[in-house]
Scaffold this active site. Structure first.
Site, PDB file in Angstrom:
ATOM      1  N   GLY A 131       0.817  -1.199   0.000  1.00 48.05           N
ATOM      2  CA  GLY A 131       0.000   0.000   0.000  1.00 48.05           C
ATOM      3  C   GLY A 131       0.858   1.260   0.000  1.00 48.05           C
ATOM      4  CB  CYS A 132       0.151   4.669  -1.222  1.00 47.67           C
ATOM      5  SG  CYS A 132      -1.526   4.919  -0.596  1.00 47.67           S
TER       6      CYS A 132
END
Length: 321
Positions: A131-132
């Site tokens: 995920g970012c």
């Protein structure tokens, strides 16, 4: 060297569009299909208008797996698992999933953070892209975990509106988001599980709290995370620790000057800045949520999986102004 044949599932969204933009100009990859049920039959550039003049690709509803060496899954969270249950992907085709569905390394997936799992990624058939927020926070902490120096962690991080995807909601609407900042999912964000998984991989028995406050920013793209924790050494000790850990990783850099989000937007970089305040070490980490936090890292993983230099196709220019 043969080109890598690529298929993209969910190619009409933000991450699909960024993959198209990178891979169209990747010297060792060829896009063989861009799948989108909602846009099937339309030219790619009608949805991703920045690609006008760059490609004549047309979205397809078909799934010609036999033409691909690798597929990227760019649909919403929960959709990748459903897709793989409903569609038999040949064993000869590699899979890179950009959703949350397999980041706990179920289903034979390897967690795709190259700064943590580079050698495992090289050997993998299936990779779960991080995920970012998770990428940005982990890169601020991996050297400390590797040295066994993690205690309780505090994180305050802000992300651009593209991190929420293309689907319109009350908190992504321009009239609400513009000139506005808000906290969401305080202490409960879904990326905490993968952050803890990675830190525990390096620091056996790590069980301290990770206190995470995420913010919605009023800008389109980029993440800044401010991470702080107790650290007994000097600033020079910390900088040496980080520079040593990342010496062989081409996209993560240590700055000795204050940093900002524009230094990384439109690039696959993570830039870190360290400060010492009394007994606390502050690590500021900046990434582009759509690139190092999503599609750029996915291409980096593809390069590793196919034995290519991991920087291939990712020499991207930041916007600066």
């Amino acid at each position: 060297m043969n080109s890598i044949s690529v298929g993209i599932i969910g190619a009409a969204g933000y991450t699909g569009g960024e993959l198209l933009r990178i891979l169209i100009h990747h010297p060792q990859a060829e896009i063989v299909f861009a799948n989108s049920r909602s846009q099937a039959g339309k030219p790619v550039y009608e949805t991703h208008t920045d690609l006008l003049g760059d490609t004549g690709l047309v979205f397809t509803s078909g799934l010609p797996f036999e033409e691909a060496d690798v597929i990227f899954l760019c649909s919403g969270h929960g959709q990748s698992r459903k897709f793989l249950e409903e569609n038999r992907v040949p064993e000869t085709v590699k899979i890179i999933d950009l959703s949350t569905d397999y980041r706990n390394e179920t289903g034979g997936f390897v967690y795709g953070l190259p700064e943590l799992n580079r050698e495992r990624i090289r050997e993998a058939r299936k990779v779960a892209n991080p995920g970012c927020f998770a990428t940005t926070v982990q890169l601020a902490l991996l050297p400390l975990a590797h040295a066994g120096l993690l205690g309780e962690v505090h994180v305050s991080a802000i992300t651009g509106s593209t991190g929420a995807g293309q689907a319109l909601s009350a908190t992504t609407h321009f009239s609400w988001r513009n000139n506005n900042v808000s906290v969401y999912k305080a202490f409960t964000h879904q990326h905490l599980a993968e952050i803890r998984q990675s830190l525990s991989q390096l620091q056996d028995g790590f069980s301290e709290d990770i206190n995470f406050l995420p913010y919605r920013g009023n800008f389109p793209r980029g993440i800044m995370a401010n991470v702080y924790l107790d650290f007994e050494g000097s600033l020079e000790d910390a900088q040496h620790l980080f520079e040593t850990y990342y010496a062989e990783h081409p996209f993560t850099h240590i700055s000795h000057r204050p940093i900002d989000v524009k230094q990384v937007v439109n690039s696959n970089k993570c830039i870190l800045e360290l400060q010492k305040h009394g007994k606390k070490l502050l690590i500021t980490s900046v990434t582009d949520n759509l690139l190092k936090g999503a599609s750029g890292q996915a291409v980096q993983n593809m390069n590793l999986m196919f034995g290519r230099d991991e920087t291939t196709g990712l020499h991207l220019k930041t916007i600066s102004f």
